[in-house]
Design a protein around this motif. Structure first.
Motif, PDB file in Angstrom:
ATOM      1  N   LEU A  17      -3.044  11.086   1.848  1.00 48.04           N
ATOM      2  CA  LEU A  17      -3.978  10.528   2.893  1.00 48.04           C
ATOM      3  C   LEU A  17      -3.550  10.879   4.214  1.00 48.04           C
ATOM      4  CD1 LEU A  17      -4.636   7.079   1.136  1.00 48.04           C
ATOM      5  CD2 LEU A  17      -6.301   9.298   0.827  1.00 48.04           C
ATOM      6  N   ARG A  18      -2.494  11.650   4.255  1.00 48.89           N
ATOM      7  CA  ARG A  18      -2.044  11.651   5.873  1.00 48.89           C
ATOM      8  C   ARG A  18      -3.261  12.198   6.761  1.00 48.89           C
ATOM      9  NH1 ARG A  18       3.147  10.699   6.619  1.00 48.89           N
ATOM     10  NH2 ARG A  18       4.519  11.115   4.823  1.00 48.89           N
ATOM     11  N   ASP A  19      -4.343  13.212   6.265  1.00 49.60           N
ATOM     12  CA  ASP A  19      -5.243  13.454   7.051  1.00 49.60           C
ATOM     13  C   ASP A  19      -6.269  12.421   7.263  1.00 49.60           C
ATOM     14  OD1 ASP A  19      -4.139  15.863   6.696  1.00 49.60           O
ATOM     15  OD2 ASP A  19      -5.543  16.759   5.037  1.00 49.60           O
ATOM     16  N   ASP A  20      -6.316  11.387   6.461  1.00 51.66           N
ATOM     17  CA  ASP A  20      -7.114  10.331   6.826  1.00 51.66           C
ATOM     18  C   ASP A  20      -6.327   9.329   7.628  1.00 51.66           C
ATOM     19  OD1 ASP A  20      -9.382  10.724   4.989  1.00 51.66           O
ATOM     20  OD2 ASP A  20      -7.775  11.082   3.648  1.00 51.66           O
ATOM     21  N   GLY A  21      -5.440   9.489   8.392  1.00 56.27           N
ATOM     22  CA  GLY A  21      -4.649   8.616   9.290  1.00 56.27           C
ATOM     23  C   GLY A  21      -3.524   7.869   8.497  1.00 56.27           C
ATOM     24  N   PHE A  22      -3.116   8.026   7.471  1.00 53.36           N
ATOM     25  CA  PHE A  22      -2.262   7.199   6.999  1.00 53.36           C
ATOM     26  C   PHE A  22      -0.893   7.823   7.321  1.00 53.36           C
ATOM     27  CE2 PHE A  22      -3.114   4.379   3.452  1.00 53.36           C
ATOM     28  CZ  PHE A  22      -4.573   4.167   3.487  1.00 53.36           C
ATOM     29  N   ARG A  23       0.145   6.859   7.898  1.00 54.37           N
ATOM     30  CA  ARG A  23       1.350   7.444   8.454  1.00 54.37           C
ATOM     31  C   ARG A  23       2.596   6.752   7.823  1.00 54.37           C
ATOM     32  NH1 ARG A  23       0.165  11.085  10.474  1.00 54.37           N
ATOM     33  NH2 ARG A  23      -1.695  11.223  12.001  1.00 54.37           N
ATOM     34  N   ALA A  24       2.437   5.403   7.294  1.00 51.89           N
ATOM     35  CA  ALA A  24       3.651   4.950   6.703  1.00 51.89           C
ATOM     36  C   ALA A  24       3.463   4.312   5.326  1.00 51.89           C
ATOM     37  CB  ALA A  24       4.099   3.846   7.713  1.00 51.89           C
ATOM     38  N   PRO A  25       4.488   4.305   4.385  1.00 53.56           N
ATOM     39  CA  PRO A  25       4.363   3.708   3.357  1.00 53.56           C
ATOM     40  C   PRO A  25       3.703   2.198   3.088  1.00 53.56           C
ATOM     41  CG  PRO A  25       6.644   4.570   3.786  1.00 53.56           C
ATOM     42  CD  PRO A  25       5.828   4.483   5.053  1.00 53.56           C
ATOM     43  N   LEU A  26       4.157   1.445   4.155  1.00 55.57           N
ATOM     44  CA  LEU A  26       3.438   0.418   3.796  1.00 55.57           C
ATOM     45  C   LEU A  26       1.853   0.087   3.941  1.00 55.57           C
ATOM     46  CD1 LEU A  26       4.980  -2.345   3.705  1.00 55.57           C
ATOM     47  CD2 LEU A  26       4.770  -2.793   6.168  1.00 55.57           C
ATOM     48  N   GLN A  27       1.378   1.091   4.519  1.00 60.45           N
ATOM     49  CA  GLN A  27      -0.217   1.048   4.327  1.00 60.45           C
ATOM     50  C   GLN A  27      -0.555   1.483   3.016  1.00 60.45           C
ATOM     51  OE1 GLN A  27      -0.080   4.349   7.674  1.00 60.45           O
ATOM     52  NE2 GLN A  27      -1.771   3.160   8.514  1.00 60.45           N
ATOM     53  N   VAL A  28      -0.038   2.015   2.305  1.00 60.66           N
ATOM     54  CA  VAL A  28      -0.156   2.427   0.990  1.00 60.66           C
ATOM     55  C   VAL A  28      -0.083   1.161   0.113  1.00 60.66           C
ATOM     56  CG1 VAL A  28       0.264   3.787  -0.982  1.00 60.66           C
ATOM     57  CG2 VAL A  28       0.312   4.887   1.273  1.00 60.66           C
ATOM     58  N   TYR A  29       1.386   0.528   0.373  1.00 56.98           N
ATOM     59  CA  TYR A  29       1.835  -0.482  -0.700  1.00 56.98           C
ATOM     60  C   TYR A  29       0.700  -1.788  -0.141  1.00 56.98           C
ATOM     61  CZ  TYR A  29       5.955   1.672  -2.103  1.00 56.98           C
ATOM     62  OH  TYR A  29       6.672   2.623  -2.689  1.00 56.98           O
ATOM     63  N   ARG A  30       0.332  -1.788   0.933  1.00 53.46           N
ATOM     64  CA  ARG A  30      -0.407  -3.162   1.193  1.00 53.46           C
ATOM     65  C   ARG A  30      -1.822  -2.909   0.446  1.00 53.46           C
ATOM     66  NH1 ARG A  30       1.884  -4.837   6.926  1.00 53.46           N
ATOM     67  NH2 ARG A  30       1.128  -3.052   7.946  1.00 53.46           N
ATOM     68  N   ALA A  31      -2.381  -1.549   0.316  1.00 50.98           N
ATOM     69  CA  ALA A  31      -3.590  -1.558  -0.296  1.00 50.98           C
ATOM     70  C   ALA A  31      -3.501  -1.637  -1.693  1.00 50.98           C
ATOM     71  CB  ALA A  31      -3.960  -0.198   0.189  1.00 50.98           C
ATOM     72  N   LEU A  32      -2.358  -1.193  -2.321  1.00 45.81           N
ATOM     73  CA  LEU A  32      -1.885  -1.159  -3.518  1.00 45.81           C
ATOM     74  C   LEU A  32      -1.958  -2.771  -3.963  1.00 45.81           C
ATOM     75  CD1 LEU A  32       0.487   1.934  -3.960  1.00 45.81           C
ATOM     76  CD2 LEU A  32      -1.795   1.586  -4.936  1.00 45.81           C
ATOM     77  N   ASP A  33      -1.165  -3.284  -3.268  1.00 41.35           N
ATOM     78  CA  ASP A  33      -1.087  -4.730  -3.735  1.00 41.35           C
ATOM     79  C   ASP A  33      -2.410  -5.423  -3.964  1.00 41.35           C
ATOM     80  OD1 ASP A  33       1.647  -4.848  -3.712  1.00 41.35           O
ATOM     81  OD2 ASP A  33       1.970  -5.722  -1.479  1.00 41.35           O
ATOM     82  N   LYS A  34      -3.298  -5.292  -2.804  1.00 42.13           N
ATOM     83  CA  LYS A  34      -4.624  -6.021  -3.162  1.00 42.13           C
ATOM     84  C   LYS A  34      -5.337  -5.357  -4.306  1.00 42.13           C
ATOM     85  CE  LYS A  34      -4.540  -8.920   0.153  1.00 42.13           C
ATOM     86  NZ  LYS A  34      -5.005 -10.374  -0.171  1.00 42.13           N
TER      87      LYS A  34
END
Lengths: 136, 136
Positions: free
Chosen positions: A38-55
């Motif tokens: 998802l880097r091309d979609d603007g993701f930069r940090a693990p936390l962005q992924v983890y927060r989405a995953l949590d939900k």
DNA sequence: GCAATCGTGTTATGAGATAACGTGACAAAC
DNA sequence: GTTTGTCACGTTATCTCATAACACGATTGC
């Protein structure tokens, strides 16, 4: 937020992106692998992924596989029975099969109640070789 | 190396130290926690712990808890039946209970064979609150 | 002796996960 | 309509978990 009506349209942008990455994959992905996708979609940090995953896990759209430290999209498109009881994980091809077995669930409940144990969550993960990979 | 006769006397020094640390604890320990406990005994690096743990798990003297990334000593002193089927993990006090349930094991085997799945290892971990902690 | 194996020690690094901080959007309460 | 609370989001730093890569010494079998 309603109980069971988590369609893609209700997800936030980041949640939808993570959900999409998991849905496209036919095997589990780690949070960092998702991040790379998802880097091309603007993701930069693990936390962005983890927060989405949590939900997504909370919504029941995604399952976490403890023995792999990875995540899979729920394979129940109808989205009615999110309560996957067990997972069969092929160590050769990486594919994961969700199992919803009533008698297994019952047995786990029995064991817990027999011990006076207030069961909150059960993790059942079977490792081995799937039928396809045995044939090959 | 024999099949089942893994007494303390057969262990190497490091293995015995790690085994001792786990045996003394009444709840699971992470590899790094074990490392801290063993610094006075000359342990310096995580790898020393992980190598010992690998062997102890292989011997069946120690179980790995996937959902905690931690390890417990097997609670079967007689050491005859190392095949713990399931673990009940209290989220309040951290204590872990080993369960050996035949019917559960059978059900897992059934599910696997029904799917043509060659089962190698099963992970069953129940999370909740133990009876003691509910009383308190 | 010599090769093979195994446990060991050390350094560095990879992989998984979260803490702590701040921002902007939005809806309810007043 | 401003205030308050909530929620998703972004960023940096840091923490925990685990292994790669390399070297040394002891033991065994030939």
């Amino acid at each position: 937020m309603n109980e069971h009506v988590h369609t893609t349209s209700e997800l936030t942008k980041n949640q939808a992106l993570v959900m999409g990455a998991l849905s496209q994959s036919d095997s589990p992905l780690s949070a960092y692998t998702i991040l790379d996708h998802l880097r091309d979609d603007g993701f930069r940090a693990p936390l962005q992924v983890y927060r989405a995953l949590d939900k997504l896990v909370e919504f029941g759209l995604v399952h976490r596989l403890e023995s792999l430290n990875a995540f899979v999209a729920c394979r129940h498109p109808g989205c009615d029975a999110h309560q996957a009881i067990a997972f069969m994980i092929c160590e050769t091809c990486g594919q994961v099969n969700e199992i919803s077995d009533t008698s297994l669930a019952e047995r786990l409940k029995q064991l817990a109640s027999k011990a006076g144990f207030a069961l909150k969550k059960s993790t059942v993960e079977l490792r081995g070789i799937c039928s396809n990979c045995q044939a090959a």
